[in-house]
Design an enzyme around this catalytic site. Structure first.
Site, PDB file in Angstrom:
ATOM      1  N   ASP A 167      40.977  42.075  39.521  1.00 11.28           N
ATOM      2  CA  ASP A 167      40.836  41.827  40.962  1.00 11.28           C
ATOM      3  C   ASP A 167      41.876  40.855  41.512  1.00 11.28           C
ATOM      4  O   ASP A 167      42.010  40.710  42.719  1.00 11.28           O
ATOM      5  CB  ASP A 167      39.401  41.390  41.327  1.00 11.28           C
ATOM      6  N   ARG A 168      42.646  40.195  40.626  1.00  7.13           N
ATOM      7  CA  ARG A 168      43.679  39.281  41.121  1.00  7.13           C
ATOM      8  C   ARG A 168      45.064  39.887  40.938  1.00  7.13           C
ATOM      9  O   ARG A 168      45.261  40.713  40.050  1.00  7.13           O
ATOM     10  CB  ARG A 168      43.660  37.971  40.341  1.00  7.13           C
ATOM     11  N   LYS A 206      38.029  41.941  45.665  1.00  4.48           N
ATOM     12  CA  LYS A 206      39.476  41.909  45.764  1.00  4.48           C
ATOM     13  C   LYS A 206      40.045  42.916  44.775  1.00  4.48           C
ATOM     14  O   LYS A 206      39.353  43.325  43.844  1.00  4.48           O
ATOM     15  CB  LYS A 206      40.005  40.504  45.527  1.00  4.48           C
ATOM     16  N   ASP A 237      44.661  40.011  36.707  1.00  4.89           N
ATOM     17  CA  ASP A 237      43.867  39.180  35.801  1.00  4.89           C
ATOM     18  C   ASP A 237      42.975  40.043  34.902  1.00  4.89           C
ATOM     19  O   ASP A 237      43.051  41.277  34.930  1.00  4.89           O
ATOM     20  CB  ASP A 237      43.038  38.147  36.582  1.00  4.89           C
ATOM     21  N   ASP A 268      39.889  41.138  34.826  1.00  3.19           N
ATOM     22  CA  ASP A 268      39.071  42.229  35.357  1.00  3.19           C
ATOM     23  C   ASP A 268      39.733  42.966  36.515  1.00  3.19           C
ATOM     24  O   ASP A 268      39.091  43.773  37.192  1.00  3.19           O
ATOM     25  CB  ASP A 268      37.690  41.705  35.773  1.00  3.19           C
ATOM     26  N   SER A 302      36.481  37.182  34.237  1.00  3.66           N
ATOM     27  CA  SER A 302      37.621  37.304  35.137  1.00  3.66           C
ATOM     28  C   SER A 302      38.915  36.732  34.573  1.00  3.66           C
ATOM     29  O   SER A 302      39.407  37.197  33.561  1.00  3.66           O
ATOM     30  CB  SER A 302      37.260  36.655  36.464  1.00  3.66           C
ATOM     31  N   HIS A 303      39.427  35.697  35.223  1.00  5.74           N
ATOM     32  CA  HIS A 303      40.729  35.153  34.836  1.00  5.74           C
ATOM     33  C   HIS A 303      40.600  34.113  33.720  1.00  5.74           C
ATOM     34  O   HIS A 303      41.596  33.527  33.319  1.00  5.74           O
ATOM     35  CB  HIS A 303      41.369  34.497  36.057  1.00  5.74           C
TER      36      HIS A 303
HETATM   37  C1  VG1 Z   1      37.962  30.707  41.615  1.00  2.58           C
HETATM   38  C2  VG1 Z   1      38.871  30.832  42.809  1.00  2.58           C
HETATM   39  C3  VG1 Z   1      38.191  31.647  43.896  1.00  2.58           C
HETATM   40  C4  VG1 Z   1      37.767  33.008  43.328  1.00  2.58           C
HETATM   41  C5  VG1 Z   1      36.919  32.819  42.092  1.00  2.58           C
HETATM   42  C6  VG1 Z   1      36.573  34.128  41.419  1.00  2.58           C
HETATM   43  O1  VG1 Z   1      36.779  30.031  41.982  1.00  2.58           O
HETATM   44  O2  VG1 Z   1      39.232  29.574  43.302  1.00  2.58           O
HETATM   45  O3  VG1 Z   1      39.078  31.786  44.967  1.00  2.58           O
HETATM   46  O4  VG1 Z   1      37.049  33.720  44.281  1.00  2.58           O
HETATM   47  O5  VG1 Z   1      37.609  32.006  41.151  1.00  2.58           O
HETATM   48  O6  VG1 Z   1      37.734  34.847  41.085  1.00  2.58           O
HETATM   49  P1  VG1 Z   1      36.557  28.469  41.748  1.00  2.58           P
HETATM   50  O7  VG1 Z   1      35.175  28.199  42.229  1.00  2.58           O
HETATM   51  O8  VG1 Z   1      36.775  28.217  40.290  1.00  2.58           O
HETATM   52  O9  VG1 Z   1      37.597  27.770  42.544  1.00  2.58           O
HETATM   53  V1  VG1 Z   1      37.725  36.041  39.859  1.00  2.58           V
HETATM   54  O10 VG1 Z   1      39.182  36.773  39.769  1.00  2.58           O
HETATM   55  O11 VG1 Z   1      37.502  34.955  38.649  1.00  2.58           O
HETATM   56  O12 VG1 Z   1      36.423  36.889  40.177  1.00  2.58           O
HETATM   57 CO    CO Z   2      39.040  38.375  38.409  1.00  2.36          CO
END
Ligand code: VG1
Ligand code: CO
Length: 553
Positions: free
Chosen positions: A294-295, A389, A290, A292, A126-127
């Site tokens: 979704d952000r 998302k 981001d 993938d 992801s990010h």
């Molecule tokens: C983080 C964010 C959370 C989000 C998750 C996955 O998790 O705070 O809001 O759903 O990343 O996002 P954490 O547990 O590190 O706070 V993505 O775009 O990485 O799927």
């Molecule tokens: Co993501």
């Protein structure tokens, strides 16, 4: 070690191997899947063990259809071949794979739902940064189109600790560059253009004609795909279909190391975009996604919209969007997200829910038609069109509102504050903390929560303090996530530990001050005393040695 093999198909020399292996013990799934350092994921049998454990834990995949793709990061191309060969060896019926092995998380959810597939795998952290020295990950979605429940991820984790062997075909790599159907053993592999389906879905939701007109009238935007998976989607939608000027989409070629960028769309990691938006030649709208897809981050000219406000503003303006104009069921946010959207839900008299952090908690609410929109402070917004998302969806939503109202991003946001008041909101991340220190900090804050009530910290008097516990109205499951401290004036602090990091622990501290009159202040200044209170309550400096957060978003 090869235990035995046999020729399934002499012609193609496809051989099924059963390989005895030793379990890895670190494959617990966090928020949204498994996330690891690329070097960890690239160890021998690492991906193989995880995938076979997953297939075992869900009762096998014989006769099933899965969707598969990734965000193009380092190891995407290697892991995807392993997964294809393991899937075929486990008698999967069909794999729908994104062309060249790429698919965004929202596009994958769409393809999964559209094809009534049994599951989906997105290769992405992801990010998190990518590349050989970055992170790699695998997200798993069930046939609901969304991330699996904790019960399933626990079962997968349990299996990863006992796995002794996995099945895999011994065959040359599959060519994923051409659209079409091919076979591996008995399994069908359909390579699809994931962008096509996604564009078709967006066309059904938004008023593309109005957005086209907006661009015809000279509206300008910049979308930064950050060298990650959304580039091809954004080029197609914004430039080709909607007619945004050529050059509106930046960094549109997915690269294994994201060209050195950290594809986390916020004010820190999307700095070039932010600098452009705060310059004198800023376009009307700036956005980024981001790794993938979704952000999303939304900016106007010299103006930033917090994700919490964005969720509230989209909800307040739902009627401009063709797909929602007949009404929405409700809205949900993660507990850590600001309370801005709660005031909109009240005014619109629609359903309102607060859930733990992680998109999976929204899915039951969407399935049961309790909510239509969902959002998290971490730059995630989406709706029930899929079960993840959706970054580009959010950008199109803003474009559609702008096209319908003729107002700028800043005007829309400021009008919103005048109507509902403003939640000044920031998230403070303390990264790389020793996990024992972080766990103890959380445990100690939790144990003293009830004693905080009535006490004052940096001028803020505590009115309520409790661990956030969510009882799912659909399946009755109960989840504890984060500690909430509320103050007499309506301000809030939320403490929680990240579930997506790959080294040490990250403490997230979410701060919110609600104001009805002072609408034009700087968030950092507005939150200064509350920050002090947050440091003091959790003894952050004493316990971690940190005097300030590493990242503020
Ligand atoms: C983080 C964010 C959370 C989000 C998750 C996955 O998790 O705070 O809001 O759903 O990343 O996002 P954490 O547990 O590190 O706070 V993505 O775009 O990485 O799927
Ligand atoms: Co993501």
């Amino acid at each position: 070690m090869l235990l035995y093999n046999f020729n399934r198909d002499e012609k193609d020399m496809i051989m099924l191997k059963i390989i005895s292996t030793t379990p890895y013990t670190d494959q617990k799934m966090g928020t949204g899947g498994i996330r690891k350092k690329s070097k960890t994921a690239a160890q021998p049998n690492y991906v193989e063990n995880f995938i076979q454990s997953l297939f075992d834990a869900i009762g096998g995949v014989k006769g099933q259809t899965f969707v598969l793709g990734g965000d193009g990061r380092y190891y995407n191309n290697i892991a995807i071949q392993k997964i294809i060969k393991i899937a075929a060896a486990n008698d999967m019926k069909k794999l729908i794979v994104g062309q060249n092995g790429y698919i965004s998380t929202p596009a994958s959810s769409n393809v999964l739902l559209k094809n009534h597939a049994d599951g989906g795998l997105v290769l992405s952290a992801s990010h998190n940064p990518g590349g050989e020295n970055g992170d790699f990950g695998i997200k798993y979605a069930t046939k609901t189109g969304g991330q699996c429940s904790s019960q399933i991820s626990d079962a997968i984790y349990a299996r990863t600790k006992e796995i002794k062997e996995y099945k895999i075909f011994d065959t040359p790599d599959i060519d994923l560059s051409k659209i079409g159907v091919q076979k591996l053993g008995e399994m069908e592999i359909e390579v699809i253009d994931p962008v096509k389906d996604y564009v078709a879905m967006m066309e059904k939701i938004f008023d593309f004609a109005a957005i086209k007109k907006l661009f015809q009238n000279g509206f300008t935007m910049v979308f930064d795909a950050m060298n990650a998976v959304t580039g091809p989607y954004a080029l197609k939608i914004f430039e080709e279909v909607l007619g945004a000027p050529k050059g509106s989409v930046l960094n549109y070629t997915p690269k294994p190391d994201f060209g050195g960028l950290h594809p986390d769309p916020n004010l820190i990691y999307a700095k070039p975009l932010v600098d452009l938006m705060y310059s004198d030649h800023a376009p009307d709208l700036g956005a980024a996604n981001d790794g993938d897809g979704d952000r999303n981050m939304i900016l106007g000219r010299k103006f930033f919209v917090t994700p919490s406000d964005s969720l509230a503003i989209l909800t307040d303006n739902y009627k401009y969007i063709p797909a929602y104009k007949n009404g929405i069921y409700g809205v949900a946010k993660s507990a850590a997200t600001s309370t801005a959207v709660s005031r909109v839900a009240k005014a619109l008299n629609i359903g309102y829910y607060e859930v733990p952090t992680g998109w999976k908690y929204f899915c039951n609410l969407m399935d049961s038609k309790r909510v239509t929109f969902c959002g998290e402070e971490s730059f995630g917004t989406g709706s029930s069109h899929i079960r993840e998302k959706d970054g580009i969806w959010a950008v199109l939503f803003w474009l559609n509102i702008i096209a319908a109202t003729g107002k700028s991003v800043q005007e829309i946001t400021e009008e919103f504050w005048h109507k509902y008041g403003r939640s000044y909101y920031l998230r403070f991340d303390f990264e790389g903390i020793d996990t024992t220190v972080a766990d103890k900090l959380m445990a100690d804050v939790e144990s003293k929560l009830s004693h905080l009530v009535g006490k004052t910290f940096a001028g803020y008097e505590v009115s309520k303090a409790y661990p956030f516990i969510y009882n799912d109205p659909v399946d009755g499951s109960s989840t504890k996530n984060g500690l909430i401290v509320c103050f007499k004036d309506g301000s809030r602090i939320v403490y929680r530990l990240s579930g997506t990091g790959t080294s040490g622990a990250t403490l997230r501290v979410y701060l919110e001050v609600y104001e009805q009159k002072r609408l034009d202040e700087q968030p950092l200044a507005m939150l200064e005393n509350l920050t002090k209170a947050a440091m003091e309550i959790a003894e952050i400096q004493e316990r971690t040695g940190k005097t300030k957060a590493d990242i503020i978003t």
